[in-house]
Each structure stands twice: as C-alpha cells, then as structure tokens.
Design a protein around this motif. Sequence first.
Motif, mmCIF file in Angstrom:
data_model
loop_
_atom_site.group_PDB
_atom_site.id
_atom_site.type_symbol
_atom_site.label_atom_id
_atom_site.label_comp_id
_atom_site.label_asym_id
_atom_site.label_seq_id
_atom_site.Cartn_x
_atom_site.Cartn_y
_atom_site.Cartn_z
ATOM 1 N N ARG A 190 39.238 35.174 79.812
ATOM 2 C CA ARG A 190 40.428 34.554 80.377
ATOM 3 C C ARG A 190 41.455 35.583 80.818
ATOM 4 O O ARG A 190 42.089 35.432 81.852
ATOM 5 C CB ARG A 190 41.056 33.620 79.346
ATOM 6 C CG ARG A 190 40.342 32.287 79.235
ATOM 7 C CD ARG A 190 41.042 31.433 78.229
ATOM 8 N NE ARG A 190 40.784 30.016 78.468
ATOM 9 C CZ ARG A 190 41.052 29.071 77.605
ATOM 10 N NH1 ARG A 190 41.574 29.384 76.437
ATOM 11 N NH2 ARG A 190 40.801 27.807 77.885
ATOM 12 N N LYS A 191 41.629 36.617 80.016
ATOM 13 C CA LYS A 191 42.691 37.581 80.283
ATOM 14 C C LYS A 191 42.294 38.624 81.315
ATOM 15 O O LYS A 191 43.148 39.146 82.041
ATOM 16 C CB LYS A 191 43.090 38.275 78.979
ATOM 17 C CG LYS A 191 44.343 39.129 79.115
ATOM 18 C CD LYS A 191 44.848 39.597 77.759
ATOM 19 C CE LYS A 191 46.135 40.405 77.907
ATOM 20 N NZ LYS A 191 46.657 40.855 76.595
ATOM 21 N N PHE A 192 40.987 38.911 81.431
ATOM 22 C CA PHE A 192 40.529 39.966 82.336
ATOM 23 C C PHE A 192 39.413 39.431 83.246
ATOM 24 O O PHE A 192 38.272 39.898 83.180
ATOM 25 C CB PHE A 192 40.023 41.164 81.532
ATOM 26 C CG PHE A 192 41.043 41.758 80.605
ATOM 27 C CD1 PHE A 192 41.990 42.657 81.081
ATOM 28 C CD2 PHE A 192 41.077 41.419 79.266
ATOM 29 C CE1 PHE A 192 42.939 43.203 80.232
ATOM 30 C CE2 PHE A 192 42.018 41.959 78.409
ATOM 31 C CZ PHE A 192 42.955 42.855 78.893
ATOM 32 N N PRO A 193 39.724 38.463 84.101
ATOM 33 C CA PRO A 193 38.668 37.830 84.908
ATOM 34 C C PRO A 193 37.969 38.781 85.875
ATOM 35 O O PRO A 193 36.759 38.664 86.092
ATOM 36 C CB PRO A 193 39.411 36.716 85.661
ATOM 37 C CG PRO A 193 40.853 37.155 85.664
ATOM 38 C CD PRO A 193 41.051 37.859 84.366
ATOM 39 N N HIS A 239 37.454 42.057 85.507
ATOM 40 C CA HIS A 239 36.534 42.866 84.725
ATOM 41 C C HIS A 239 35.322 42.047 84.284
ATOM 42 O O HIS A 239 34.185 42.526 84.326
ATOM 43 C CB HIS A 239 37.247 43.423 83.477
ATOM 44 C CG HIS A 239 38.243 44.485 83.766
ATOM 45 N ND1 HIS A 239 39.593 44.237 83.876
ATOM 46 C CD2 HIS A 239 38.106 45.821 83.969
ATOM 47 C CE1 HIS A 239 40.239 45.361 84.122
ATOM 48 N NE2 HIS A 239 39.366 46.337 84.188
ATOM 49 N N TYR A 240 35.581 40.819 83.856
ATOM 50 C CA TYR A 240 34.504 39.960 83.381
ATOM 51 C C TYR A 240 33.450 39.759 84.471
ATOM 52 O O TYR A 240 32.240 39.872 84.230
ATOM 53 C CB TYR A 240 35.072 38.609 82.940
ATOM 54 C CG TYR A 240 34.028 37.638 82.437
ATOM 55 C CD1 TYR A 240 33.674 37.608 81.096
ATOM 56 C CD2 TYR A 240 33.395 36.757 83.309
ATOM 57 C CE1 TYR A 240 32.714 36.727 80.637
ATOM 58 C CE2 TYR A 240 32.435 35.872 82.855
ATOM 59 C CZ TYR A 240 32.099 35.861 81.518
ATOM 60 O OH TYR A 240 31.141 34.980 81.076
ATOM 61 N N GLU A 249 37.976 26.544 73.438
ATOM 62 C CA GLU A 249 37.992 27.106 72.086
ATOM 63 C C GLU A 249 37.322 26.160 71.092
ATOM 64 O O GLU A 249 36.584 26.588 70.202
ATOM 65 C CB GLU A 249 39.428 27.401 71.641
ATOM 66 C CG GLU A 249 40.097 28.531 72.378
ATOM 67 C CD GLU A 249 40.718 28.106 73.705
ATOM 68 O OE1 GLU A 249 41.327 28.963 74.365
ATOM 69 O OE2 GLU A 249 40.587 26.914 74.082
ATOM 70 N N ARG A 270 36.562 28.936 83.049
ATOM 71 C CA ARG A 270 36.954 29.656 84.263
ATOM 72 C C ARG A 270 37.093 28.718 85.462
ATOM 73 O O ARG A 270 37.027 29.127 86.604
ATOM 74 C CB ARG A 270 35.928 30.754 84.573
ATOM 75 C CG ARG A 270 35.870 31.807 83.476
ATOM 76 C CD ARG A 270 34.915 32.938 83.807
ATOM 77 N NE ARG A 270 35.265 33.571 85.058
ATOM 78 C CZ ARG A 270 34.422 33.706 86.094
ATOM 79 N NH1 ARG A 270 33.193 33.258 86.019
ATOM 80 N NH2 ARG A 270 34.810 34.294 87.187
ATOM 81 N N GLU A 275 38.408 39.161 91.945
ATOM 82 C CA GLU A 275 38.984 37.881 91.531
ATOM 83 C C GLU A 275 39.128 36.925 92.708
ATOM 84 O O GLU A 275 38.891 35.728 92.576
ATOM 85 C CB GLU A 275 40.350 38.110 90.881
ATOM 86 C CG GLU A 275 40.296 38.736 89.503
ATOM 87 C CD GLU A 275 41.673 38.800 88.868
ATOM 88 O OE1 GLU A 275 42.405 37.790 88.947
ATOM 89 O OE2 GLU A 275 42.025 39.853 88.310
ATOM 90 N N LEU A 284 38.527 44.923 71.991
ATOM 91 C CA LEU A 284 38.929 43.593 71.531
ATOM 92 C C LEU A 284 37.961 43.058 70.479
ATOM 93 O O LEU A 284 38.373 42.475 69.471
ATOM 94 C CB LEU A 284 39.004 42.626 72.716
ATOM 95 C CG LEU A 284 40.170 42.794 73.678
ATOM 96 C CD1 LEU A 284 40.028 41.843 74.858
ATOM 97 C CD2 LEU A 284 41.488 42.540 72.969
ATOM 98 N N ALA A 336 38.593 34.954 74.869
ATOM 99 C CA ALA A 336 39.915 35.481 75.228
ATOM 100 C C ALA A 336 39.802 36.571 76.289
ATOM 101 O O ALA A 336 40.620 36.635 77.220
ATOM 102 C CB ALA A 336 40.611 36.020 73.977
ATOM 103 N N PHE A 337 38.804 37.424 76.161
ATOM 104 C CA PHE A 337 38.615 38.491 77.143
ATOM 105 C C PHE A 337 38.355 37.913 78.533
ATOM 106 O O PHE A 337 38.944 38.365 79.528
ATOM 107 C CB PHE A 337 37.449 39.390 76.727
ATOM 108 C CG PHE A 337 37.058 40.386 77.779
ATOM 109 C CD1 PHE A 337 37.772 41.559 77.938
ATOM 110 C CD2 PHE A 337 35.980 40.145 78.625
ATOM 111 C CE1 PHE A 337 37.430 42.476 78.929
ATOM 112 C CE2 PHE A 337 35.631 41.052 79.607
ATOM 113 C CZ PHE A 337 36.356 42.219 79.762
#
Length: 205
Positions: A100-103, A105-106, A184, A172, A24, A72, A97-98
């Motif tokens: 945003r919440k898990f940058p 991991h993304y 969104e 992001r 990150e 998810l 959503a993924f």
Amino acid sequence: MPKRGYHHGNLKAALVEAALKLIEEKGPTGFTLSEAAKQAGVTPAAVYRHFAGREDLIAEAARQGYVIFADLMEHAYDRGQPSALAAFEATGRAYLAFARKFPGHYVAMFESGISVQHNPDLAVVAARGRGILDRAAADLSQHIPAEKRPPAEMFSAHIWAMSHGVVELFARNSPGTRSPFPPEDLLETGIGVYLRGLGLIPMEE
C-alpha cells in the motif's frame, strides 16, 4: 521542467524516482526511457550513464524496493517477539502495508517480469526479504511434531502466496474486484484458518 536531482549530482536517484512515478501511472511496460529521462529533467542520452536500458532501471527500482521491504519485514518480525505466532502474523501484515505504501516499488518487484536474478545485488536483497518470512515460519513450525512438520520454505510460501493474493485482488483497487471485508481482515482470518489447520492455534468453539 527543472532538472530535479541531476543538477545536484544525483542523476541515478532522479531517474529511479521518475521510473517509480511512471510505473504507478502506466505500469512497468507502459513507459520508455525517454519518458523517464524527461520526467527526471535530463536528456535521454544521460540515462545510459547509469542504466543499459529500461530493464536495468526497473531492476534498480525493484532492488530499492526489496531493501525497504526487507527492513519492514525484519522490523515486524522483531516487534512480534518473543511470541513466534505474533512475529509470524506481523510479517504478513507488513507485506500488505508495504504494497500500500510503496506501490511503484511493489510493481517493479512483483509485476514487472524482472527476475530477481537480473543482477547479483537484486538477488541478495530479494533473498533477504524472503529469508525473514522463512525464519518466522521455521520458528512457528517448531511447535508441530517433526513427522508432521512442513518445510519452513513451503510454510512461508503458502503465506506469501496468500498475502500476495489479498494485495492483488483487494488491496490495490484491481478493476472489477471489491471485497466486502477490509484486506487486513481477509489476511488475518486466512492466516488463522491456515494455522488452525496445522494445529498451531486452537480451533474456535
């Protein structure tokens, strides 16, 4: 620095957690194994008890990310039932959503350059995540006459690409990019245009 995780016998988890934080902060190629070890509170030599190198460490972060991602996506798909359209749209929103919440991991999954074929476990869980979107596309495309119906994998790939583009450009905080609309809304309207083109939802008056 306290030895987080290591003194509890959870060195592997501590190293992955450290890698995610460094990904990150610095990107997937911006840190060394020594930095990950320091972040986890262990010596660099300890890393090799679980990982052959930085690529293996990032691949494990990606694998864990795909597990979360697939869960998810599956939850979103199930929640949208019994409507095929609602289930399909929900999987697109879950992707956003993924990210945003898990940058961390993304990035490990999609921006590290690590192939999903890096190891068998990673390949299996990555296929599961993609398979849920393929299933949602196949359900929805049943409403298209067979002679006009695109392959479900192509259908889902288009939506995957659209979702990924919205994430990369507008969700992001990419340098130099700013959208006048919420991500969104961009994704929802983009999917709407695509589905209208296929005749799956009615054209607006």
